[in-house]
Design a protein around this motif. Sequence first.
Motif, mmCIF file in Angstrom:
data_model
loop_
_atom_site.group_PDB
_atom_site.id
_atom_site.type_symbol
_atom_site.label_atom_id
_atom_site.label_comp_id
_atom_site.label_asym_id
_atom_site.label_seq_id
_atom_site.Cartn_x
_atom_site.Cartn_y
_atom_site.Cartn_z
ATOM 1 N N LYS A 194 -7.231 -52.184 -11.464
ATOM 2 C CA LYS A 194 -6.726 -53.549 -11.618
ATOM 3 C C LYS A 194 -5.414 -53.709 -10.860
ATOM 4 N N SER A 195 -5.164 -54.901 -10.362
ATOM 5 C CA SER A 195 -3.905 -55.148 -9.650
ATOM 6 C C SER A 195 -2.715 -54.966 -10.575
ATOM 7 N N SER A 196 -2.887 -55.261 -11.867
ATOM 8 C CA SER A 196 -1.781 -55.135 -12.824
ATOM 9 C C SER A 196 -1.389 -53.677 -13.056
ATOM 10 N N GLY A 197 -2.295 -52.740 -12.795
ATOM 11 C CA GLY A 197 -1.979 -51.335 -13.027
ATOM 12 C C GLY A 197 -1.724 -50.546 -11.770
ATOM 13 N N SER A 198 -1.915 -51.176 -10.630
ATOM 14 C CA SER A 198 -1.820 -50.430 -9.378
ATOM 15 C C SER A 198 -0.415 -49.974 -9.040
ATOM 16 N N SER A 199 0.605 -50.628 -9.644
ATOM 17 C CA SER A 199 1.990 -50.270 -9.314
ATOM 18 C C SER A 199 2.524 -49.133 -10.186
ATOM 19 N N PHE A 200 1.792 -48.749 -11.241
ATOM 20 C CA PHE A 200 2.257 -47.692 -12.136
ATOM 21 C C PHE A 200 1.831 -46.338 -11.568
ATOM 22 N N LYS A 201 2.645 -45.838 -10.640
ATOM 23 C CA LYS A 201 2.273 -44.625 -9.910
ATOM 24 C C LYS A 201 2.850 -43.354 -10.510
ATOM 25 N N ASN A 202 3.811 -43.489 -11.423
ATOM 26 C CA ASN A 202 4.437 -42.296 -12.001
ATOM 27 C C ASN A 202 3.782 -41.897 -13.307
ATOM 28 N N VAL A 203 2.468 -42.059 -13.405
ATOM 29 C CA VAL A 203 1.691 -41.559 -14.541
ATOM 30 C C VAL A 203 0.568 -40.702 -13.974
ATOM 31 N N TYR A 204 0.026 -39.813 -14.799
ATOM 32 C CA TYR A 204 -1.007 -38.889 -14.324
ATOM 33 C C TYR A 204 -0.556 -38.207 -13.028
ATOM 34 N N ALA A 205 0.635 -37.611 -13.071
ATOM 35 C CA ALA A 205 1.194 -37.043 -11.838
ATOM 36 C C ALA A 205 1.892 -35.716 -12.140
ATOM 37 N N ARG A 206 2.034 -34.907 -11.097
ATOM 38 C CA ARG A 206 2.705 -33.616 -11.218
ATOM 39 C C ARG A 206 4.179 -33.726 -10.818
ATOM 40 N N MET A 207 4.992 -32.856 -11.424
ATOM 41 C CA MET A 207 6.368 -32.661 -10.987
ATOM 42 C C MET A 207 6.380 -31.879 -9.679
ATOM 43 N N GLU A 208 7.565 -31.818 -9.057
ATOM 44 C CA GLU A 208 7.757 -31.028 -7.849
ATOM 45 C C GLU A 208 8.661 -29.845 -8.168
ATOM 46 N N TRP A 209 8.319 -28.673 -7.660
ATOM 47 C CA TRP A 209 9.072 -27.459 -7.962
ATOM 48 C C TRP A 209 10.540 -27.563 -7.569
ATOM 49 N N ASP A 210 10.819 -28.049 -6.375
ATOM 50 C CA ASP A 210 12.161 -27.894 -5.817
ATOM 51 C C ASP A 210 13.002 -29.165 -5.880
ATOM 52 N N LYS A 211 12.743 -29.968 -6.899
ATOM 53 C CA LYS A 211 13.551 -31.148 -7.192
ATOM 54 C C LYS A 211 13.802 -31.187 -8.699
ATOM 55 N N PRO A 212 14.816 -31.930 -9.141
ATOM 56 C CA PRO A 212 14.935 -32.169 -10.580
ATOM 57 C C PRO A 212 13.694 -32.891 -11.103
ATOM 58 N N SER A 213 13.428 -32.748 -12.367
ATOM 59 C CA SER A 213 12.264 -33.387 -12.980
ATOM 60 C C SER A 213 12.501 -34.886 -13.166
ATOM 61 N N PRO A 214 11.456 -35.643 -13.444
ATOM 62 C CA PRO A 214 11.663 -37.025 -13.886
ATOM 63 C C PRO A 214 12.284 -37.036 -15.282
ATOM 64 N N THR A 215 12.634 -38.198 -15.773
ATOM 65 C CA THR A 215 13.209 -38.323 -17.114
ATOM 66 C C THR A 215 12.245 -37.775 -18.162
ATOM 67 N N ILE A 216 12.754 -36.899 -19.007
ATOM 68 C CA ILE A 216 11.960 -36.339 -20.095
ATOM 69 C C ILE A 216 11.999 -37.318 -21.263
ATOM 70 N N THR A 217 10.849 -37.897 -21.574
ATOM 71 C CA THR A 217 10.749 -38.880 -22.648
ATOM 72 C C THR A 217 10.137 -38.228 -23.889
ATOM 73 N N THR A 218 9.935 -39.023 -24.916
ATOM 74 C CA THR A 218 9.305 -38.520 -26.144
ATOM 75 C C THR A 218 7.821 -38.232 -25.947
ATOM 76 N N LEU A 219 7.264 -38.619 -24.808
ATOM 77 C CA LEU A 219 5.843 -38.399 -24.514
ATOM 78 C C LEU A 219 5.652 -37.383 -23.391
#
Length: 353
Positions: A250-275
């Motif tokens: 759906k077009s409404s969900g196409s911009s949510f790219k930071n879900v179902y994704a892997r971290m990168e080894w040589d960078k800081p992680s994304p924000t650690i949330t309660t989920l």
Amino acid sequence: MQPAPASISAVDLFCGAGGLSQGLQDAGISVVGGVDIEASCAYAFESNIDAPFIERDVRELTAEHLEPLWIPGSIRMLAGCAPCQPFSPYRRGVDTSGEEQWPLLREFARLVRDINPELVTMENVPRIGTSAVFLEFVRDLEELGYFVDWKSCYGPRFGLPQHRRRLVLLASRLGPVEVPDGALDESSYRTVRDVIGSLPKLASGETDPVDPLHVARNLSPLNLRRIAASLPGGTWQDWPEELLSPCHRKSSGSSFKNVYARMEWDKPSPTITTLSGNFGAGRFGHPEQDRSITLREAALLQGFPPGYKLVRRDTRVNQTQVARLIGNAVPPPIAAEVGRAAVAHVAAFDRVE
């Protein structure tokens, strides 16, 4: 034993699992108690901070409850992080004006007024800095005679291996005081590899027999196929068509790219949330192994020291509850730098005296 003249004793309001207290202790500040309404915080706070936990609603807390905790003759610090869900960036566009957490910062101000501590520090999400309740809190402190400084602090500059910003306030009745900026530049940022790269490997659903917090949630067959198709730093757009969920189409969900994704080894992680243990809730896939990150990995990325105790060894790990404790915590490395700034400030004041 009487403390040295420059010693600081702190009470941690909304203490949670003790992230703020851990950082203050790392800076040489004596944490003498923590207050939280959540009983689930008690074990982590008392086991790691070695100070009494007071299970009480801050709205019912008085100066008399805290008076016995302070070290006689010490500089008193009132510290805390009022629950920040109404100001979270994950809730942009949501009307939060009716939520009961809004007045908690006013309760913090009430306790400052009643206790009159020499030092005050608080931490929250940056978005609170433009809110009426925060600006009112700053005005209250200034009217009470405090010198106040606050700013948005970027975690990696403080040694936090995580792309996270937090608003930090430091106030003093002793004289002008400054919140530190963090001393590290990009070449010195701690990375995901630095803090979790040496942990034992796990498959989806496996538990480390030595550390009950190093446990990988069991991924469904579909999500196992999805994470196997995910690239570090990539998005679900890297997947073959048959792995996409209906919302991705759906077009409404196409911009949510930071879900179902892997971290990168040589960078800081994304924000650690309660989920953070949920592969579908953010960029919480392990950089290399086909699983989401574990509770221990989340705690390390949040800046807790290795071995930080969050559950009793003889109890079953409630993943949802522990993930909340970790995600809601103040990152200890940021708290430690603020604590060191407070210690240096008090030492400078003593020299002037």
